[in-house]
Design a protein around this motif. Structure first.
Motif, PDB file in Angstrom:
ATOM      1  N   VAL A 270     102.787  79.919  53.239  1.00 25.38           N
ATOM      2  CA  VAL A 270     102.236  81.273  53.265  1.00 25.38           C
ATOM      3  C   VAL A 270     100.716  81.180  53.325  1.00 25.38           C
ATOM      4  N   ASN A 271     100.129  82.030  54.131  1.00 26.11           N
ATOM      5  CA  ASN A 271      98.684  82.221  54.150  1.00 26.11           C
ATOM      6  C   ASN A 271      98.439  83.563  53.476  1.00 26.11           C
ATOM      7  N   PHE A 272      97.434  83.626  52.610  1.00 24.05           N
ATOM      8  CA  PHE A 272      97.160  84.868  51.898  1.00 24.05           C
ATOM      9  C   PHE A 272      95.686  84.921  51.529  1.00 24.05           C
ATOM     10  N   THR A 273      95.237  86.101  51.178  1.00 21.25           N
ATOM     11  CA  THR A 273      93.852  86.287  50.773  1.00 21.25           C
ATOM     12  C   THR A 273      93.823  86.865  49.366  1.00 21.25           C
ATOM     13  N   VAL A 274      92.927  86.338  48.537  1.00 23.55           N
ATOM     14  CA  VAL A 274      92.751  86.793  47.166  1.00 23.55           C
ATOM     15  C   VAL A 274      91.373  87.438  47.046  1.00 23.55           C
ATOM     16  N   ALA A 275      91.332  88.661  46.520  1.00 21.55           N
ATOM     17  CA  ALA A 275      90.077  89.351  46.246  1.00 21.55           C
ATOM     18  C   ALA A 275      89.641  88.991  44.829  1.00 21.55           C
ATOM     19  N   VAL A 276      88.465  88.364  44.716  1.00 21.32           N
ATOM     20  CA  VAL A 276      87.962  87.880  43.433  1.00 21.32           C
ATOM     21  C   VAL A 276      86.643  88.576  43.130  1.00 21.32           C
ATOM     22  N   ASN A 277      86.596  89.282  41.987  1.00 14.99           N
ATOM     23  CA  ASN A 277      85.346  89.926  41.568  1.00 14.99           C
ATOM     24  C   ASN A 277      84.377  88.878  41.060  1.00 14.99           C
TER      25      ASN A 277
END
Length: 87
Positions: A27-34
């Protein structure tokens, strides 16, 4: 040499499971990190998970899920044959 990263953030979309030619799950995915000190800034980190982790993510996680990740950073480049530019 140490190459280790730990991220905590939210998935920006549902993980989509794919299989490689030899049957491995990915799986390819994107994580939004503050950012730690400035909550108004967010980094979007593109990630890849393989095998059992990929299967788990596809089955149990969806957009907005809070995830904690550990892994290593890898970068790459490629040359566009049409323009001759390296990216």
């Amino acid at each position: 040499m140490i190459n280790n990263v730990t991220l905590v953030g939210r998935l920006t979309r549902d993980p989509e499971l794919r299989k490689t030619g030899n049957g491995k799950s990915v799986v390819n995915f994107t994580v939004a990190v503050n950012r730690q000190y400035n909550k108004d800034e967010t980094d979007f980190i593109t990630c890849v998970a393989w095998n059992h982790t990929a299967d788990f993510m596809a089955n149990y996680l969806s957009k907005g899920a809070l995830v904690g990740l550990t892994g290593n950073i890898q970068t790459g480049s490629y040359e566009d044959n049409a323009s001759g530019k390296t990216f």
